[in-house]
Scaffold this active site. Structure first.
Site, PDB file in Angstrom:
ATOM      1  N   LYS A  50      27.229  26.708  24.664  1.00  0.00           N
ATOM      2  CA  LYS A  50      26.037  25.163  24.623  1.00  0.00           C
ATOM      3  C   LYS A  50      25.506  24.416  23.547  1.00  0.00           C
ATOM      4  CE  LYS A  50      28.002  23.721  29.141  1.00  0.00           C
ATOM      5  NZ  LYS A  50      28.728  25.041  29.265  1.00  0.00           N
TER       6      LYS A  50
HETATM    7  C1  LIG Z   1      30.026  24.924  29.680  1.00  0.00           C
HETATM    8  C2  LIG Z   1      30.835  26.042  30.112  1.00  0.00           C
HETATM    9  C3  LIG Z   1      32.225  26.767  30.401  1.00  0.00           C
HETATM   10  C4  LIG Z   1      33.111  25.637  30.135  1.00  0.00           C
HETATM   11  O1  LIG Z   1      33.259  24.559  29.333  1.00  0.00           O
HETATM   12  P1  LIG Z   1      33.527  23.150  28.828  1.00  0.00           P
HETATM   13  O2  LIG Z   1      33.163  22.209  27.897  1.00  0.00           O
HETATM   14  O3  LIG Z   1      33.101  22.772  30.576  1.00  0.00           O
HETATM   15  O4  LIG Z   1      34.683  23.185  29.363  1.00  0.00           O
HETATM   16  C5  LIG Z   1      32.357  27.576  29.799  1.00  0.00           C
HETATM   17  N1  LIG Z   1      31.615  29.489  29.857  1.00  0.00           N
HETATM   18  C6  LIG Z   1      29.898  28.802  29.340  1.00  0.00           C
HETATM   19  C7  LIG Z   1      29.438  30.599  29.784  1.00  0.00           C
HETATM   20  C8  LIG Z   1      30.112  27.402  29.718  1.00  0.00           C
HETATM   21  O5  LIG Z   1      28.604  27.703  30.140  1.00  0.00           O
END
Ligand SMILES: *Cc1c(COP(=O)(O)O)cnc(C)c1O
Length: 479
Positions: free
Chosen positions: A115
């Site tokens: 993120k």
């Molecule tokens: C947010 C997140 C996901 C999922 O991603 P999306 O975009 O919501 O599908 C997977 N792995 C980690 C470590 C995350 O922080």
């Protein structure tokens, strides 16, 4: 580039507008009115660029209302030194695990999860747009861990923005807590709520429902439906494909199609992959990987989309994927069905709580390349063990979900990119369960865990939250 709403009720707006708004005014999500195309020649133009310059070029295809030199300044600040090491996104072959498996490292940023890659861009782009429009913004959000810390690290110390982040008291990992609560910048406000994540989200909803309060205090959001985040996520798909084709003879590159496995929850990451593929990036299959909360897997296999209530959402060892209503799926359904059939399907979903799109399964697979599978806790432990034993590499339980699914669906002759969405150290307990011993925290992590923490705790009470915002929010007049 103009953006319209999936629900059809928004006048077209530009990128900087969708950057500052969450839902469209009609309740839908902003989608690009047309898609930019990356030809083979375009991709060759992009090949020599460092990550920040690639990001400016790719995001620039959507952010046509930000002048190019400004965009480059923003991406250089977002992906530069002090925020990411070099390379920003390492691409590493895992042939020791199995031929053709490739790990794409998306978690090198300050909070050790993918993120950061999108949020660091927003952390530059949003203050830039606010300055241009002489505005301030108070970002209000709820987090179960990764989103909140990524947002706080992206916006700390930035002018014109403050962050109020709600988290469930005592329900995050020690590392997640430390990453958020150790931030001392005055524009970051950590609020622990005595309750679960849903209680946090309900408080956010209650504030957002109060239009007068919301506009007096310029309340906004940076959640996963923000198109700015999606645009920034397209970049690493392009980057990863360029890196795996660097060594090929020029004439063979554009025909080199790879599969990508994406650990998924809210469908934001893999939706960015879908856009990259639609833009012409040679991706063959987009493999949606879920954990035991397998609503998306069920949808791509059967065509039935049946979101579950939060009480039916399991707490798993890949907690950032514990989602049973994938907000960004709305964007893909709109593309898949077209605006009119989408509107009908959405009505059915709202009335019946589920929608049967089984007659579109073949198109999802053949036209759009989507396939899916899910993993169990035991599968993830096995994947962590196998990758460690064969390649000497630690992976986290979310990445282990993707690796499990990649190993089960890979086909000979087609390399598969497995997206690494978090670092093992962030989820050390599960890694320890898999390997029998916890990974030694390094000095950086140790210092983080020992740092002083700043957090206010409130009950599940909207008036308490309102009071905190009234006390600390940036208000337009004061700036
Ligand atoms: C947010 C997140 C996901 C999922 O991603 P999306 O975009 O919501 O599908 C997977 N792995 C980690 C470590 C995350 O922080």
């Amino acid at each position: 580039m103009q953006f319209i709403s999936t629900r059809g009720g928004m006048e077209p707006v530009g990128f900087t507008d969708v950057l500052l708004t969450g839902l469209a005014p009609d309740g839908g999500l902003a989608v690009p009115a047309s898609l930019p195309i990356l030809s083979g020649a375009d991709l060759e133009d992009l090949r020599p660029l460092p990550y920040a310059e690639l990001a400016a070029r790719v995001i620039g295809l959507y952010a046509t209302d930000i002048p190019e030199p400004d965009l480059l300044t923003l991406t250089r600040a977002a992906y530069g030194q002090g925020r990411f090491p070099e390379p920003v996104v390492p691409v590493t072959g895992l042939d020791q695990v199995t031929d053709g498996l490739i790990l794409v490292g998306l978690s090198e940023g300050p909070t050790m999860a993918f993120k950061d890659l999108a949020m660091q861009f927003l952390g530059q782009a949003i203050p830039y747009v606010l300055r241009r429009q002489d505005r301030v913004l108070n970002i209000l959000g709820a987090t179960s861990g990764d989103t909140g810390s990524a947002a706080e690290h992206a916006f700390k110390g930035q002018d014109g923005v403050s962050v109020f982040m709600l988290s469930p008291a005592g329900r995050m990992s020690a590392v997640q807590r430390a990453q958020m609560y150790s931030i001392a910048d005055v524009n970051i406000h950590n609020i622990a709520v005595q309750g679960v994540f849903d209680d946090c989200q309900n408080l956010v909803k209650a504030i957002n429902a109060d239009q007068a309060f919301k506009s007096t205090y310029a309340i906004g959001a940076v959640n996963s439906i923000n198109f700015g985040r999606i645009a920034a996520q397209i970049v690493y798909y392009v980057w990863a494909w360029l890196r795996v084709t660097d060594e090929l003879p020029a004439a063979e590159r554009s025909a080199y199609r790879v599969d990508v496995t994406v650990p998924s929850g809210n469908f934001g990451n893999v939706y960015a992959g879908h856009l990259a593929r639609e833009m012409g990036l040679p991706l063959r299959r987009l493999i949606v990987a879920t954990n035991e909360n397998n609503v998306l897997d069920e949808f791509f296999r059967t065509g039935v989309y049946a979101p579950r209530a939060s009480k039916d959402t399991l707490a798993t060892s890949s907690p950032s994927m514990d989602i049973s209503r994938a907000s960004n799926l709305e964007r893909f359904l709109w593309t898949l069905l077209g605006p009119d059939a989408f509107a009908q399907a959405w009505r059915r979903l709202e009335e019946d709580g589920r929608v049967d799109l089984s007659k579109h399964v073949a198109a999802m697979r053949e036209r759009y390349g989507f396939v899916s599978a899910s993993s169990s806790h035991k599968d993830r432990l096995t994947a962590i063990r196998v990758v460690h034993a064969t390649a000497g590499r630690l992976i986290d339980p979310h990445t282990a979900d993707g690796v499990t699914v990649a190993l089960s669906l890979m086909q000979p002759g087609f390399p598969t990119l497995a997206l690494e969405t978090a670092k093992a150290a962030k989820f050390g307990e599960t890694v320890a369960e898999a390997l029998g011993a916890a990974p030694e925290p390094d000095d950086v992590l140790r210092a983080l865990l020992e740092a002083e923490q700043h957090v206010e705790t409130i009950g599940h009470n909207v008036d308490a939250l309102r009071a905190l915002i009234e006390q600390d929010a940036l208000v337009p007049e004061k700036v």
